[in-house]
Scaffold this motif. Structure first.
Motif, PDB file in Angstrom:
ATOM      1  N   PRO A  35       1.070  -1.426   0.080  1.00 10.37           N
ATOM      2  CA  PRO A  35       0.497   0.177  -0.044  1.00 10.37           C
ATOM      3  C   PRO A  35       0.616   1.494   0.087  1.00 10.37           C
ATOM      4  O   PRO A  35       0.738   2.354  -0.824  1.00 10.37           O
ATOM      5  CB  PRO A  35      -0.945   0.169   1.338  1.00 10.37           C
ATOM      6  N   ASP A  36       2.178   0.929   1.045  1.00  5.57           N
ATOM      7  CA  ASP A  36       2.762   2.631   0.159  1.00  5.57           C
ATOM      8  C   ASP A  36       3.528   2.313  -0.839  1.00  5.57           C
ATOM      9  O   ASP A  36       4.233   3.721  -0.847  1.00  5.57           O
ATOM     10  CB  ASP A  36       3.802   1.787   1.916  1.00  5.57           C
ATOM     11  N   HIS A  37       3.299   1.151  -1.787  1.00  6.74           N
ATOM     12  CA  HIS A  37       4.147   1.514  -2.958  1.00  6.74           C
ATOM     13  C   HIS A  37       3.020   1.790  -4.594  1.00  6.74           C
ATOM     14  O   HIS A  37       4.264   2.377  -5.209  1.00  6.74           O
ATOM     15  CB  HIS A  37       4.875   0.167  -3.411  1.00  6.74           C
ATOM     16  N   VAL A  38       2.066   1.587  -4.002  1.00  4.38           N
ATOM     17  CA  VAL A  38       1.507   1.473  -4.797  1.00  4.38           C
ATOM     18  C   VAL A  38       1.563   3.086  -6.132  1.00  4.38           C
ATOM     19  O   VAL A  38       1.117   2.991  -7.086  1.00  4.38           O
ATOM     20  CB  VAL A  38       0.025   0.653  -5.468  1.00  4.38           C
ATOM     21  N   VAL A  39       0.746   3.763  -5.217  1.00  4.11           N
ATOM     22  CA  VAL A  39       0.707   5.437  -6.116  1.00  4.11           C
ATOM     23  C   VAL A  39       1.733   5.458  -6.880  1.00  4.11           C
ATOM     24  O   VAL A  39       2.116   6.449  -7.643  1.00  4.11           O
ATOM     25  CB  VAL A  39       0.512   5.732  -4.991  1.00  4.11           C
ATOM     26  N   ALA A  40       2.836   5.321  -6.271  1.00 11.95           N
ATOM     27  CA  ALA A  40       3.967   5.888  -6.530  1.00 11.95           C
ATOM     28  C   ALA A  40       4.722   5.050  -7.757  1.00 11.95           C
ATOM     29  O   ALA A  40       4.797   5.595  -9.283  1.00 11.95           O
ATOM     30  CB  ALA A  40       5.566   5.852  -5.543  1.00 11.95           C
ATOM     31  N   LEU A  41       4.065   3.606  -7.865  1.00 14.36           N
ATOM     32  CA  LEU A  41       4.490   2.813  -9.101  1.00 14.36           C
ATOM     33  C   LEU A  41       3.110   3.544 -10.802  1.00 14.36           C
ATOM     34  O   LEU A  41       3.775   2.798 -11.487  1.00 14.36           O
ATOM     35  CB  LEU A  41       3.800   1.352  -8.556  1.00 14.36           C
ATOM     36  N   GLY A  42       2.089   3.696  -9.934  1.00 12.89           N
ATOM     37  CA  GLY A  42       1.264   4.475 -10.699  1.00 12.89           C
ATOM     38  C   GLY A  42       1.387   5.521 -11.649  1.00 12.89           C
ATOM     39  O   GLY A  42       1.196   5.544 -12.398  1.00 12.89           O
ATOM     40  N   ALA A  43       2.242   6.052 -10.769  1.00 16.35           N
ATOM     41  CA  ALA A  43       2.706   7.191 -10.888  1.00 16.35           C
ATOM     42  C   ALA A  43       4.359   7.156 -12.133  1.00 16.35           C
ATOM     43  O   ALA A  43       4.340   7.869 -13.641  1.00 16.35           O
ATOM     44  CB  ALA A  43       3.615   7.968  -9.970  1.00 16.35           C
ATOM     45  N   GLY A  44       4.461   5.744 -11.662  1.00 17.63           N
ATOM     46  CA  GLY A  44       4.975   5.647 -13.342  1.00 17.63           C
ATOM     47  C   GLY A  44       4.310   5.484 -14.097  1.00 17.63           C
ATOM     48  O   GLY A  44       5.710   5.032 -15.204  1.00 17.63           O
ATOM     49  N   VAL A  45       3.903   4.367 -14.701  1.00 23.08           N
ATOM     50  CA  VAL A  45       2.932   3.927 -15.241  1.00 23.08           C
ATOM     51  C   VAL A  45       2.623   5.299 -15.972  1.00 23.08           C
ATOM     52  O   VAL A  45       2.640   5.426 -17.326  1.00 23.08           O
ATOM     53  CB  VAL A  45       1.686   3.102 -14.487  1.00 23.08           C
ATOM     54  N   GLN A  46       2.012   5.943 -15.229  1.00 24.88           N
ATOM     55  CA  GLN A  46       1.384   7.725 -15.997  1.00 24.88           C
ATOM     56  C   GLN A  46       2.274   8.588 -16.802  1.00 24.88           C
ATOM     57  O   GLN A  46       2.539   9.041 -17.740  1.00 24.88           O
ATOM     58  CB  GLN A  46       1.441   8.677 -15.473  1.00 24.88           C
ATOM     59  N   ALA A  47       4.157   8.392 -16.142  1.00 28.36           N
ATOM     60  CA  ALA A  47       4.805   8.912 -16.777  1.00 28.36           C
ATOM     61  C   ALA A  47       5.960   8.227 -17.859  1.00 28.36           C
ATOM     62  O   ALA A  47       6.026   8.420 -18.585  1.00 28.36           O
ATOM     63  CB  ALA A  47       6.300   8.337 -15.617  1.00 28.36           C
ATOM     64  N   GLY A  48       5.287   7.141 -17.996  1.00 27.63           N
ATOM     65  CA  GLY A  48       5.242   5.467 -18.913  1.00 27.63           C
ATOM     66  C   GLY A  48       4.182   6.431 -20.100  1.00 27.63           C
ATOM     67  O   GLY A  48       5.347   6.072 -21.739  1.00 27.63           O
ATOM     68  N   LEU A  49       3.138   6.563 -19.231  1.00 29.39           N
ATOM     69  CA  LEU A  49       2.271   6.479 -20.772  1.00 29.39           C
ATOM     70  C   LEU A  49       2.749   8.676 -21.752  1.00 29.39           C
ATOM     71  O   LEU A  49       2.725   8.311 -22.376  1.00 29.39           O
ATOM     72  CB  LEU A  49       0.630   6.972 -20.378  1.00 29.39           C
ATOM     73  N   ALA A  50       3.142   9.222 -20.840  1.00 30.99           N
ATOM     74  CA  ALA A  50       3.199  10.028 -21.031  1.00 30.99           C
ATOM     75  C   ALA A  50       4.548  11.270 -21.798  1.00 30.99           C
ATOM     76  O   ALA A  50       4.138  11.148 -22.905  1.00 30.99           O
ATOM     77  CB  ALA A  50       3.561  11.613 -19.857  1.00 30.99           C
ATOM     78  N   SER A  51       5.836   9.881 -21.888  1.00 28.29           N
ATOM     79  CA  SER A  51       6.252   9.427 -22.605  1.00 28.29           C
ATOM     80  C   SER A  51       6.965   8.886 -23.472  1.00 28.29           C
ATOM     81  O   SER A  51       7.226   8.435 -24.668  1.00 28.29           O
ATOM     82  CB  SER A  51       7.578   8.656 -21.459  1.00 28.29           C
ATOM     83  N   ARG A  52       5.221   7.998 -23.902  1.00 34.21           N
ATOM     84  CA  ARG A  52       5.021   7.678 -25.565  1.00 34.21           C
ATOM     85  C   ARG A  52       6.144   6.102 -25.331  1.00 34.21           C
ATOM     86  O   ARG A  52       6.657   5.524 -26.086  1.00 34.21           O
ATOM     87  CB  ARG A  52       4.968   8.052 -26.181  1.00 34.21           C
ATOM     88  N   HIS A  53       6.025   5.697 -23.969  1.00 40.98           N
ATOM     89  CA  HIS A  53       6.951   4.268 -23.854  1.00 40.98           C
ATOM     90  C   HIS A  53       5.805   3.033 -24.833  1.00 40.98           C
ATOM     91  O   HIS A  53       4.956   2.857 -24.718  1.00 40.98           O
ATOM     92  CB  HIS A  53       6.967   3.354 -22.465  1.00 40.98           C
ATOM     93  N   GLU A  54       7.135   2.571 -25.597  1.00 46.26           N
ATOM     94  CA  GLU A  54       6.559   1.669 -26.228  1.00 46.26           C
ATOM     95  C   GLU A  54       6.075   0.520 -25.608  1.00 46.26           C
ATOM     96  O   GLU A  54       4.872  -0.066 -26.227  1.00 46.26           O
ATOM     97  CB  GLU A  54       7.324   1.518 -27.304  1.00 46.26           C
ATOM     98  N   ALA A  55       6.251   0.360 -24.933  1.00 42.92           N
ATOM     99  CA  ALA A  55       5.381  -1.451 -23.856  1.00 42.92           C
ATOM    100  C   ALA A  55       4.287  -0.537 -23.371  1.00 42.92           C
ATOM    101  O   ALA A  55       3.385  -1.435 -23.509  1.00 42.92           O
ATOM    102  CB  ALA A  55       5.915  -1.568 -22.555  1.00 42.92           C
TER     103      ALA A  55
END
Length: 570
Positions: A333-353
């Protein structure tokens, strides 16, 4: 991906903050200089005037409360200032120091400079608080690509595991200082937010405060009469008891006050009883979110718990009773928001994955403007709220109304813009105003079209158009209460740059010495002497200025220090 394209994800928390980056293997948390994923959201000064950030500052909250501060996220966007020694800091400045520390950790991990970030905020942060978060990032040398609501980030972290599923999530996010709940739907690679609600002034810290007041009363202690250092030590003991109640039905500890032991004991049953008013405040936002989404409880497929405070049995029990099934907490529970922010960072940078992943969000508050109602001929009642964009409308969104002046011959209309759910503007949050000139017309009422456009980062544009002339006026919202102007941001950024901040590569030693000092303050007799000898030994290693000797000494002393810290004597 080039260094210029790298976007980091940041969970800027009330209690702890984390940073992540998206890779081919998904979102990855980045460790700080102490080897931990979580950096305490605490700032303080050492005796020589050096600024301490993170764990080193947190460890001095007990021993040096006048030189250390934490929990400042709650004051974002207000004029509240924390006093550190002889200097005052706004919450934006303190948050900027935390963000700069996270930025340094990311750069050390990635091996290149980082200037772009996705930052999570409570879903119920209003316009002023969101602007304050962006100002803090700017002071830290970061451009905010997007602010993402914390429950949305959590659902992204979970949804990434099975992006082809059709699932409805309910995310319950109870952190140190804020509470959010969101309902999201996942279908065909699209993550859509259906509704958000919450309480910006409810978190785990409130449970600690309630518990401290109860235990102080039982022990015949008057909190107002305790010194700052004594209050800080008592709070640390109470926080430890709260954490122990997640594992057992009763917890005990001794609080040392003026050389005397004050025994403190509390059961889980008592804790649940005294915090019942707080848990009741969790129910309403959940019910509102489900209602706004047009759903019923049985339509929810998955219930996700986010935030360290959801570990409390009273919270998990409440959610289980409401939905008659157990919630999920597979991801820390302490990590999940940061991990999700990382996913959004990947979306914003248009990561191929993430090419097949789409994200939508909603407006957390209703946006509108002040209007007047004619209650009798030429008698008007002012202060009514006219909604234009309703809460939980999918963003980006654009809506318009046609409005008219109160009287013929009027040459100006003043639009006062508000955010909130109350029928009268006095109970909502004013976020700006716009004066619109209209032709003097004594034969008819001049019509003005007012359009609100709101985007996923919480930016609101107000565009007015006088129908008869076609003249347009745009609103740039300025002067919100507690909001820093650009000139103030620049001035404070310059001041922060001149601060003497403890080097990142020495944080392990600073934090360890702060732990030793806190431990020495909390113990008595022979155990205190043991800590004194440990301090002398570690100081001797520090004087050698040999990194290898210092590291070996620190590693050797870790075991006895940890053993003493785990005793029930403070």
């Amino acid at each position: 991906m080039s260094a210029e394209d790298t976007i980091i994800g940041i969970d800027l928390g009330t209690t702890n903050s984390l940073v992540s980056v998206f890779t081919e293997d998904g979102p990855v948390l980045i460790k700080n200089a102490l080897g931990s994923f979580m950096t305490p959201s605490a700032v303080g000064y050492s005796e020589d005037g050096t600024l301490l950030i993170g764990q080193a500052a947190k460890d001095r909250l007990v021993t040096h409360p006048k030189l250390t501060t934490a929990r400042f996220k709650r004051y974002m966007g207000t004029n509240h200032e924390a006093m550190l020694g002889k200097k005052k800091y706004r919450a934006e400045e303190l948050s900027a120091l935390i963000l700069r520390s996270l930025k340094d950790d990311a750069e050390a991990h990635l091996g290149h400079a980082v200037t772009r970030a996705i930052i999570s905020v409570p879903a119920y942060f209003n316009d002023v608080q969101r602007k304050a978060t962006k100002a803090a990032a700017e002071m830290a040398g970061l451009k905010v690509e997007r602010l993402i609501n914390e429950p949305t980030a959590a659902a992204l972290a979970y949804g990434l595991q099975n992006r082809d599923a059709e699932t409805t999530f309910l995310v319950v996010d109870l952190g140190g200082g804020t509470f959010d709940v969101s309902i999201l739907e996942m279908f065909s690679g699209v993550m859509e937010v259906r509704a958000s609600s919450g309480d910006a002034f409810l978190g785990g810290e409130d449970f600690t405060d309630t518990m401290m007041a109860h235990l102080a009363e039982k022990a015949d202690l008057t909190l107002d009469k305790l010194a700052a250092e004594e209050t800080s030590r008592l709070r640390a003991v109470v926080d430890t008891l709260k954490h122990r109640l997640t594992e057992g039905h009763e917890a005990s500890a001794n609080f040392v006050l003026k050389g005397k032991d004050v025994p403190l004991t509390i059961s889980r049953t008592t804790f649940d009883e005294i915090t019942e008013p707080l848990t009741k405040r969790i129910r309403l936002p959940i019910q509102r979110a489900i209602s706004d989404a047009g759903l019923k409880a049985e339509n929810i497929d998955r219930i996700l718990l986010v935030g360290g405070a959801t570990r409390m049995d009273c919270v998990r029990g409440l959610i289980t009773r409401l939905f008659k099934r157990f919630p999920e907490h597979d991801i820390n529970p302490d990590h999940v928001v940061a991990l999700g922010a990382g996913v959004q960072a990947g979306l914003a940078s248009r990561h191929e994955a993430l090419d097949d992943m789409v994200m939508t969000d909603v407006a957390p508050f209703t946006l509108g403007y002040e209007t007047s109602t004619e209650i009798s001929p030429n008698v008007f009642e002012h202060g009514h709220f006219s909604p234009l964009i309703e809460r939980n409308t999918v963003v980006p969104v654009s809506r318009s109304h046609v409005t008219y002046p109160l009287q013929k011959g009027q040459t100006e209309i003043l639009f006062r813009i508000y955010q909130g759910e109350a029928p009268f503007v006095k109970d909502n949050v004013k976020i700006g105003s716009l004066s619109v000139s209209i032709p003097r017309n004594t034969k008819d009422y001049e019509a003005v079209d007012v359009r609100f456009t709101y985007d996923a980062s919480g930016i609101l544009e107000v565009l007015t158009k006088v129908i008869s002339t076609g003249k347009e006026t745009r609103l740039v919202i300025e002067g919100n209460p507690g909001t820093l102007s650009q000139a103030e941001i620049d001035a404070r950024l310059k001041a922060l740059e001149g601060l003497k901040i403890h080097p990142r590569d020495q944080q392990e030693n600073t934090a360890f010495m702060a732990r030793l000092s806190a431990l020495y303050e909390s113990l008595l007799g022979g155990e205190r002497e043991m800590v004194r000898e440990i301090i002398r030994e570690f100081e001797g290693a520090l004087h050698s200025q040999d990194a290898r000797i210092i590291a070996d000494c620190r590693q050797r002393l870790e075991e006895p220090v940890t053993r003493l810290e785990n005793k029930d004597v403070f």
